[in-house]
Every structure is written in structure tokens, then in C-alpha cells.
Enzyme design. Structure first.
Site, PDB file in Angstrom:
ATOM      1  N   HIS A 111      11.070  48.017 126.355  1.00 47.42           N
ATOM      2  CA  HIS A 111      11.306  49.349 125.788  1.00 47.42           C
ATOM      3  C   HIS A 111      12.693  49.412 125.146  1.00 47.42           C
ATOM      4  O   HIS A 111      12.843  49.858 123.996  1.00 47.42           O
ATOM      5  CB  HIS A 111      11.181  50.388 126.906  1.00 47.42           C
ATOM      6  CG  HIS A 111      11.419  51.799 126.480  1.00 47.42           C
ATOM      7  ND1 HIS A 111      10.397  52.714 126.355  1.00 47.42           N
ATOM      8  CD2 HIS A 111      12.559  52.487 126.163  1.00 47.42           C
ATOM      9  CE1 HIS A 111      10.891  53.879 125.978  1.00 47.42           C
ATOM     10  NE2 HIS A 111      12.207  53.759 125.856  1.00 47.42           N
ATOM     11  N   GLU A 112      13.710  48.967 125.871  1.00 49.34           N
ATOM     12  CA  GLU A 112      15.078  49.041 125.369  1.00 49.34           C
ATOM     13  C   GLU A 112      15.316  48.067 124.224  1.00 49.34           C
ATOM     14  O   GLU A 112      15.980  48.405 123.237  1.00 49.34           O
ATOM     15  CB  GLU A 112      16.070  48.778 126.509  1.00 49.34           C
ATOM     16  CG  GLU A 112      16.102  49.866 127.565  1.00 49.34           C
ATOM     17  CD  GLU A 112      16.471  51.230 126.992  1.00 49.34           C
ATOM     18  OE1 GLU A 112      17.254  51.276 126.011  1.00 49.34           O
ATOM     19  OE2 GLU A 112      15.973  52.239 127.509  1.00 49.34           O
ATOM     20  N   HIS A 167      14.099  49.459 120.947  1.00 54.34           N
ATOM     21  CA  HIS A 167      15.052  50.386 120.326  1.00 54.34           C
ATOM     22  C   HIS A 167      16.087  49.616 119.512  1.00 54.34           C
ATOM     23  O   HIS A 167      16.355  49.935 118.350  1.00 54.34           O
ATOM     24  CB  HIS A 167      15.785  51.202 121.399  1.00 54.34           C
ATOM     25  CG  HIS A 167      14.965  52.271 122.047  1.00 54.34           C
ATOM     26  ND1 HIS A 167      14.134  53.119 121.345  1.00 54.34           N
ATOM     27  CD2 HIS A 167      14.873  52.647 123.353  1.00 54.34           C
ATOM     28  CE1 HIS A 167      13.568  53.967 122.184  1.00 54.34           C
ATOM     29  NE2 HIS A 167      13.989  53.697 123.409  1.00 54.34           N
TER      30      HIS A 167
END
Length: 234
Positions: free
Chosen positions: A24-25, A28
Site C-alpha cells: 500500500h505504502e 503511494h
């Protein structure tokens, strides 16, 4: 009395959660780099090494407490730094950067569900769940948890308030003057998170948005993804 299955429960939930949060990170940071901001890359955050992303409270302590309490498992990592002013189109690109995290979780949920279906087919059926003495049971439980964790993480992060990814999307859609005022809520991000997760449910169980709002949405989404494995409603 200590639950003898607790280490197993933590393993089949914590490991999928760490993987889901790391992807997820990184998503980004990767999308930010695509649109002109190399900050995360320069700080060494575009790596799948969980040590660079783990937040002791959000990635380890809170998920373990939730696992012990048999509550929905979720958490967070150290946010990947993004400098909106280095993006080519800050308002539009920041929305895309924010959406990259949940989108990645939904992609991972899809692959996990397909893998789960293939595993069940090869195994000849669903192995005994919660059976730490069997490899098949561990693989099934881990894949199943991975689907649920990614779905819940994706849905949870779409809450339309800072510091959630959904808050960045709302900020990008608002008129500029309103977006500036809305962005000021970010300074209250962590207290707001604690209020939504712990204080509000204690004040009124009817106001528990995780169980009463996010939970049903995530459950319906999980059934959709598990449908790929023909396990919806399990």
C-alpha cells in the site's frame, strides 16, 4: 487462560497485514514518482523491505491487540513522504497518489482470491481451518486472511477524512478555497483516528463506524472478491 491458538492466529493475520501495508505504502511512493515527486525514492522508501515501513504501534501492537480481541484486523505503516508541490499537477496527481494505495490492496485481494480458489481446487476441498498442525490449513487461512486484510485496508483508507486516502481525494475535488480549509483537518489526523476507533464506540456503540459502516461495506466487498474463489459468504 491463554489461547493455545493465539500464535497461529497472529501469524495468519499479522503476516498478511504487514505485506498488505507495505505494498500500500510503496504504491503511494511509486505513483508519486511517476508524476514527478521522487521524495519517497530518495529516502529509500520504495522498497518492499518491511523494516523501512513498519510503525511499531500501527503495524504490530494494534493488529495483535485486535487479533486477541477477535476484532477486524487492520493497521498502518509509516506514511510514505509525498511532496505535493513537486507533482506536475498537484491537485489531480495527489488524488491519484492517494488512490494508488487502496487500488493496490484491491488488486492484491483479487490475486489472493484467485490463488485461494486454485489452492482449494488442487487440495480437493477446503482444509480444516485453524489447524496449525497442517501446512494446508495454514496456507488456506493465510490466503483467506490476506483477502480480508487487503479488502478492509482498501475500504478503510477510503474514509473521506484526513489522514485517510479518501480525505486526499475529497480535498482534490473541492474548490481550492474549501480544499485549503479542509486540509487543516490533517493536523488532527491521529487524534481523529483514535476518536473514531476507540472513543466514539465507547460513547455510543451505535456510532461505531468501523463495525456498523466500514465493516458491512468491507464484508460485502470481501464476498465479491472471494467470489473469484467461489468462497463468497464463507
Amino acid at each position: 487462560m491463554t489461547d493455545p491458538n493465539l500464535p497461529y492466529t497472529i501469524a495468519v493475520w499479522l503476516i498478511p497485514l504487514v505485506i498488505a501495508i507495505v505494498f500500500h505504502e510503496v504504491a503511494h511512493g511509486y505513483v508519486a514518482r511517476v508524476f514527478g515527486d521522487p521524495t519517497a525514492d530518495q529516502l529509500g522508501r520504495l522498497t518492499l523491505n518491511p523494516i523501512r515501513h513498519v510503525d511499531p504501534i500501527g503495524t504490530v501492537v494494534l493488529p495483535m491487540i485486535l487479533a486477541i480481541a477477535h476484532a477486524p484486523i487492520f493497521g498502518w505503516a509509516k506514511p510514505v513522504p509525498v511532496d505535493a508541490m513537486r507533482l506536475r499537477n498537484p491537485r489531480r496527481d495527489m488524488m491519484l497518489v492517494a488512490l494508488a494505495g487502496p487500488a493496490t490492496n484491491f488488486v492484491l485481494a483479487t490475486f489472493a482470491a484467485l490463488s485461494l480458489g486454485a489452492f482449494v481446487g488442487l487440495h480437493g476441498g477446503i482444509p480444516a481451518q485453524g489447524a496449525p498442525h497442517t501446512v494446508a490449513g495454514f496456507v488456506f487461512d493465510s490466503l483467506y486472511s490476506f483477502v480480508l486484510v487487503n479488502v478492509f485496508l482498501g475500504v478503510f483508507n477510503l474514509i473521506p477524512l484526513p489522514p485517510f486516502d479518501g480525505g486526499h481525494v475529497v480535498q482534490g475535488l473541492l474548490p481550492r478555497a474549501a480544499a485549503i480549509q479542509y486540509s487543516k483537518l490533517a493536523r488532527f489526523g491521529f487524534p481523529l483516528l483514535l476518536f473514531l476507533l476507540f472513543v466514539l464506540p465507547m460513547i455510543s456503540p451505535q456510532a461505531d463506524i468501523v463495525r456498523r459502516v466500514i465493516g458491512p461495506i468491507a464484508s460485502a466487498a470481501a464476498d465479491f472478491f472471494l467470489g473469484f474463489a467461489q468462497l463468497g459468504g464463507l
